[in-house]
Design an enzyme around this catalytic site. Structure first.
Site, short mmCIF file in Angstrom:
data_model
loop_
_atom_site.label_atom_id
_atom_site.label_comp_id
_atom_site.label_asym_id
_atom_site.label_seq_id
_atom_site.Cartn_x
_atom_site.Cartn_y
_atom_site.Cartn_z
N LEU A 100 -27.16 55.70 2.57
CA LEU A 100 -28.42 56.12 3.12
C LEU A 100 -28.20 55.61 4.50
O LEU A 100 -27.62 54.54 4.81
CB LEU A 100 -29.56 55.58 2.54
CG LEU A 100 -30.03 56.10 1.36
CD1 LEU A 100 -31.31 55.32 0.59
CD2 LEU A 100 -30.48 57.70 1.52
N ASP A 101 -28.61 56.36 5.71
CA ASP A 101 -28.51 55.99 6.96
C ASP A 101 -29.38 54.66 7.31
O ASP A 101 -30.31 54.36 6.35
CB ASP A 101 -29.32 57.26 7.80
CG ASP A 101 -28.46 58.42 7.76
OD1 ASP A 101 -27.47 58.31 7.32
OD2 ASP A 101 -29.18 59.44 7.92
#
Length: 233
Positions: A100-101
């Protein structure tokens, strides 16, 4: 399994350190000192290192509510690693299942079972990741219908030649959308929304395949997966 692997999974030893311990006659199996790293052992046998009995740590499967501001990396560059949020033995064996960013929150799976990780992340399995996003500019229902068609057809992102795989799009409200993708391209969901003219102001992953984020988990908290959740993939 091989004795050197058993030692590395039951202790903090690396495989090379385990072999060194064997050469130094520090390991016994069922009361017999053993030097052979390839010796096959099972969990039912009495394996000892320096006289202390060992028990192999089994596979671990965790669900983490990832907050914004941490990296899904074992070697973070600019922000703390998600692994800093977890207190568990032999944490160095664990790895994030996918990514996930930094500025995206939500469901992140963590495990040390490589085969299970592959089942979850392999593009061939087309495991749907569902995201809830916020947009600054209000979107009408007619525009949402057009965007949904674009997502279903596939969007060619800037700098790429191959369009995205078919994805789902739903307008929940003027400023809230639900998106489902089966790929994991770099910043994919945010880039897709930018491509259709509605950049996201926030993004949260709610589910991976059949598994949804536990609503009881606060940002930064995690729990072990239940047997049925592990078997769902």
């Amino acid at each position: 399994m091989r004795l050197d692997r058993f030692l590395s999974e039951a202790t903090e030893l690396t495989r090379s350190q385990a072999k060194r311990a064997l050469r130094q006659l520090e390991v016994s199996v069922d009361g017999e000192v053993v030097r052979d790293a390839s010796r096959q052992v099972s969990d039912t046998q009495d394996v000892r290192w320096q006289g202390a009995p060992l028990a192999r740590v089994g596979w671990r499967y965790l669900m983490l509510h990832k907050p914004v501001g941490v990296e899904c990396s074992l070697r973070p560059a600019h922000y703390p690693s998600v692994m800093s949020l977890i207190e568990i033995e032999q944490i160095e064996r664990l790895h994030p299942v996918g990514r996930l960013d930094v500025d995206t929150s939500g469901l992140l799976l963590i495990s040390d079972d490589g085969q299970w990780t592959h089942r979850v992340t392999s593009p061939n399995r087309a495991c749907v990741k569902r995201y809830r996003g916020e947009i600054a500019e209000a979107m009408s229902e007619s525009v949402a219908a057009r965007v949904a068609q674009q997502f279903e057809k596939g969007i060619t992102l800037q700098g790429e030649e191959k369009p995205t795989r078919p994805a789902t799009f739903e307008r929940v409200g003027p400023h809230e959308v639900l998106i489902g993708v089966t790929e994991g391209r770099y910043h994919q969901v945010r880039r897709m929304m930018t491509a259709v003219g509605y950049p996201l102001t926030s993004l949260h992953r709610e589910a991976i395949g059949p598994l949804s984020l536990d609503p009881m988990l606060e940002p930064g908290e995690c729990r072990h997966l239940r047997p049925e959740e592990i078997a769902a993939f």
